[in-house]
Design a protein around this motif. Structure first.
Motif, mmCIF file in Angstrom:
data_model
loop_
_atom_site.group_PDB
_atom_site.id
_atom_site.type_symbol
_atom_site.label_atom_id
_atom_site.label_comp_id
_atom_site.label_asym_id
_atom_site.label_seq_id
_atom_site.Cartn_x
_atom_site.Cartn_y
_atom_site.Cartn_z
ATOM 1 N N GLU A 367 0.654 -0.864 -0.407
ATOM 2 C CA GLU A 367 -0.088 -0.320 -0.177
ATOM 3 C C GLU A 367 1.092 1.579 0.144
ATOM 4 O O GLU A 367 0.558 2.128 0.157
ATOM 5 N N ASN A 377 -3.243 -0.961 -8.032
ATOM 6 C CA ASN A 377 -3.014 -1.945 -7.994
ATOM 7 C C ASN A 377 -3.261 -1.922 -6.105
ATOM 8 O O ASN A 377 -3.533 -2.893 -5.254
ATOM 9 N N VAL A 378 -2.914 -0.648 -5.680
ATOM 10 C CA VAL A 378 -3.581 0.041 -3.849
ATOM 11 C C VAL A 378 -5.239 -0.723 -3.625
ATOM 12 O O VAL A 378 -6.016 -0.209 -4.645
ATOM 13 N N ASN A 379 -5.520 -0.891 -2.635
ATOM 14 C CA ASN A 379 -6.647 -0.469 -2.062
ATOM 15 C C ASN A 379 -7.261 0.760 -2.680
ATOM 16 O O ASN A 379 -6.419 1.473 -2.549
ATOM 17 N N GLY A 380 -8.265 0.485 -3.622
ATOM 18 C CA GLY A 380 -8.940 1.832 -4.225
ATOM 19 C C GLY A 380 -7.854 2.732 -5.191
ATOM 20 O O GLY A 380 -9.180 3.635 -6.221
#
Lengths: 726, 100
Positions: A367, A377-380
């Motif tokens: 992250e 590829n990160v959350n969100g």
């Protein structure tokens, strides 16, 4: 606002009060130039250097002289080993200060040692801290602590830093370094581009509305990003357009074609390690539009010199809902260029840090808001990424680029992904433990074919008692050992077995140590320590009770070349998986091929230390009944018990352990030597040979006593000997 | 029929790899290596029936295999990676993979 914004007289573009360039002559007191600045140098961070011209003397050097190498080693009094140059990188203010100092000593012309310390501020211009990392000829650098004070001046040439090294049993030693630069390393970039491609090398940080609210508005260039890392960035001046591939389906670049283009078009190309990099802005890679960029140069002998960005790829396609698609495309093109250049400095992706051959354990950072992560590829997704992305690398990435041994970072030096981004373990600023990796001999020199047994020593260096697992050093799940043979990629030791212990908590008092041995030569990777040459080993231990990652000293050892035909011939059979397993598990009555090899080694190489290991491994399974699982009638497995052969076991063990006890203690290691003798004497006692059992313990006591083993162990031996008497 | 794109991504180091789809070997290669700078080792595509499909990867030298059953009703992109603790990880996406 950080400290940098308040204090610096040097901006990231090198425009204000630029420092002495790295290529400047050695700094000496000079007349004060005009105009006189209004304030003295306010920034302490940067590169400092101590240099001494030494001509090999024919007469003794008069004393006293600055002597950066610890005194106790007698050979160091020879003038040829005096340091010729030392660098200090002080990192305590400026952009993204890490509160770290690192240094490199170059001595004996080819040898060097590199150290890194975490610092705490102790005064207006002073810092101190523990050295937690050493690399190179560390046997000549025993220090464990540094104290640093900076003497500021009106001009860079007047600034200096005094470092006092202490600890490690060496005499305290101080050295004053002259200020060289506000940057840690020089680097030169060349931006070439395929005809028709307009490289994005700077952006307006506020051009896209999705950004951190605190992000300063500025025109940010690639050069500025890397200046903030700590590189003194220069451009080669050779930026130019180069022809693309011919039109048609083959109008794409392969890695080999780009490597060829680099050799032809890079004005500074030389196939050697250099602080220089070629950046190529092109249309498309042969992998297609799914590849936005690549550090293509993992080809040939000098990796990481060239990197490419592809504009006819997904990085030029903004998401359909993007409020500012043009700004997004420009941002991704800029971001990708910095990202690929990060690979050329040997940085791994944020989620890959634990893969490959990191120098010490690495934690993945999936992250991270870093140039080295994939925004999508990160959350969100990338909206979340860029909403708090500050156009920077993480502190661990900065630490690697600023302070790692330069060969890991410098383009064209260490191979790609070898030693990448090495410092992400949870290393405490104030470590409560110290882990020492050592061998029970004066010089870490091993005979060819001699198995290497390490000793791990964990010490509670805090002022408080610490609770640890009594199997902490035995639980290899918590221990990572990296083995690096010179000029070969580093490898992680993979033991044949992981044991599931029922552990208990024990108290380790302040200053108290716990010990364990580790057979390191062979494991699931094969024989990692076998070929003649120099090796560097380093261990990292995760202490669950404190969450601390304790990194050991790097241990440098040498395997000597074979002494004759017999050794070379037997080595072909010796370096096998069967022999590795037999030695690792103290014998087998099943692996007959390996046993035959060990018997031959014992008979033909009786004067070599490997014979002691062979004899012990052959004898141990003979000392008691041995269970073998085999196929019985109708294919049903059954256990067959092989009877012991006490006479043969006694003969082999007596010969291996008691005939030349010092040689045995040295090659088996003190811990294992004691363990084998204990097992042997218990075996003798069970057979009714009380006197022999006592004699074995007496030999053990005398041997380890003369080898300065701690009293606690000697007392335990006496107790065991006396127990037999009763 | 639907497109199934399988990408071998992180963690492959001199690995012999067999991939079976619905128990039929569709990919077999020796010495598969990840290019860590883009997190990509190899890929292949095939058409599969709509509905449940089983994808299995076998790593003979590690004596490991892992499988996953996917419900496929549109083009699917499946990545397979080996993590640092030797876990085999599958990740399915309806978007093609992007590498940097």
């Amino acid at each position: 606002m950080n400290e940098y914004d308040v204090l610096t007289l040097v901006d990231d573009n090198g425009a204000i009060g630029e420092q002495t360039p790295l290529s400047a002559p050695a700094a000496l007191p000079t007349p004060i130039p005009q105009p006189i600045p209004p304030f003295p140098q306010l920034r302490a961070s940067g590169l400092y250097e101590w240099k001494r011209e030494i001509h090999l003397p024919t007469t003794p050097i008069p004393q006293p002289i600055p002597h950066p190498i610890p005194q106790p080693t007698p050979t160091l009094s020879s003038p040829i080993v005096l340091a010729l140059r030392q660098e200090l990188r002080l990192d305590v203010d400026g952009r993204y200060p890490l509160m770290v100092a690192s240094g490199t000593s170059f001595f004996r012309f080819t040898a060097r040692v590199h150290w890194i310390a975490n610092l705490t501020k102790t005064g207006l211009n002073s810092w101190s801290g523990n050295i937690w990392y050493k690399d190179g000829d560390t046997a000549q650098f025993l220090y464990t602590q540094v104290q640093i004070s900076v003497q500021r001046g009106w001009f860079p040439v007047q600034q200096s830093a005094t470092v006092t090294f202490s600890g490690g049993g060496a005499a305290e030693y101080s050295l004053t370094y002259e200020y060289k630069s506000s940057y840690y390393h020089p680097v030169e970039f060349e931006f070439d581009y395929e005809k028709g491609v307009t490289p994005v090398t700077e952006i307006d940080t506020h051009a896209h509305p999705n950004r951190p609210t605190t992000l300063p508005k500025e025109t940010l260039s690639i050069e500025t990003v890397y200046r903030r890392v700590g590189f003194e960035v220069a451009k080669s001046g050779g930026d130019s357009a180069i022809p693309g591939p011919p039109p048609g389906p083959e109008q794409k670049w392969s890695d080999n074609e780009m490597h060829d283009a680099m050799q032809v078009h890079w004005s500074r190309f030389s196939n050697a390690p250099r602080w220089a990099m070629w950046v190529f802005f092109a249309t498309q890679h042969e992998m297609g539009s799914g590849l936005g960029g690549i550090m293509f140069d993992d080809i040939g002998s000098n990796h990481r010199q060239g990197t490419a960005i592809f504009y006819n790829s997904f990085i030029s396609q903004a998401p359909s809902s993007d409020p500012a698609p043009d700004a997004q495309v420009k941002r991704m093109r800029f971001w990708t260029a910095v990202h690929e250049m990060g690979h050329a400095f040997n940085l791994a992706h944020s989620w890959q840090k634990a893969l490959g051959t990191p120098w010490i354990p690495l934690a993945n950072e999936p992250e991270a808001r870093s140039f080295m992560n994939y925004p999508y590829n990160v959350n969100g997704g990338q909206t979340a990424f860029f909403s708090n992305f500050e156009y920077r690398f993480t502190n661990s990435e900065l630490l690697f680029m600023r302070h790692a041994p330069f060969r890991f970072v410098q383009p064209g030096n260490a191979n790609w992904f070898d030693h990448h981004g090495f410092q992400q373990a949870s290393i405490s600023q104030s470590p409560t433990f110290q882990l020492e990796l050592r061998v029970n001999r004066k010089q870490a020199l091993f005979e060819f074919m001699e198995p290497v047994v390490l000793e791990l020593k964990l010490t509670n260096t805090s002022s408080q008692p610490q609770l640890i697992s009594d199997k902490l050093l035995s639980e290899l799940d918590h221990l990572m050992v990296i083995i690096k043979k010179d000029s070969k990629p580093a490898r992680q030791f993979a033991p044949y077995a992981h044991y599931c212990w029922k552990s208990q908590v024990r108290v380790l008092m302040p200053g108290e140590s716990t010990y364990e041995s580790l057979f390191i030569s062979a494991g699931k990777n094969g024989w990692d320590v076998a070929e003649p040459g120099y090796y560097t080993l380093q261990a990292a231990l995760h202490v669950e009770s404190t969450g601390e990652d304790v990194v050991s000293n790097p241990l440098r050892l040498r395997i000597a070349p074979p002494q004759g035909y017999d050794e070379e011939f037997l080595a072909q059979d010796f370096f096998s998986e069967e022999v590795g397993r037999i030695l690792s598990f103290d014998g087998s009555r099943v692996l007959n091929g390996g046993n035959n090899t060990l018997r031959e080694v014992s008979e033909r190489l009786g004067d070599r230390k490997v014979a002691i290991h062979a004899q012990v491994a052959l004898a141990m399974p003979l000392a008691k009944a041995y269970k073998v699982l085999e196929a019985g009638d109708a294919g049903q497995p059954r256990i067959r018990v092989l009877p012991p052969n006490p006479e043969a076991a006694n003969r082999e063990l007596s010969d291996a352990l008691l005939e030349q006890p010092h040689a045995a203690a040295e090659t088996l290691g003190h811990i294992d030597y004691k363990d084998y003798v204990d097992r042997f004497s218990d075996h003798l006692e069970q057979q009714g040979d009380i006197q022999e059992a006592m004699d074995a313990q007496e030999t053990l006591l005398n041997t380890l006593s003369s080898r300065q083993v701690i009293d606690r162990v000697l007392q335990a031996i006496q107790q065991r000997r006396d127990t037999y008497q009763r | 029929m639907q497109l199934l794109h399988v990408a071998l991504q992180d963690g492959f180091i001199h690995e012999d790899v067999i991939v079976r789809v619905n128990d039929e070997a569709v990919f077999q290669k020796k010495d598969v290596n990840t290019r860590f700078q883009i997190g990509f080792a190899d890929s292949f595509e095939l058409n599969v029936q709509d509905g449940k499909n089983k994808v299995e990867i076998v790593l003979p030298s590690k004596q490991r295999s892992e499988s996953q059953t996917l419900e496929i009703s549109k083009p699917m992109y499946l990545s397979i990676s080996i993590t640092s603790d030797e876990t085999i990880e599958f990740r399915a996406s309806d978007e093609s993979f992007k590498y940097l």
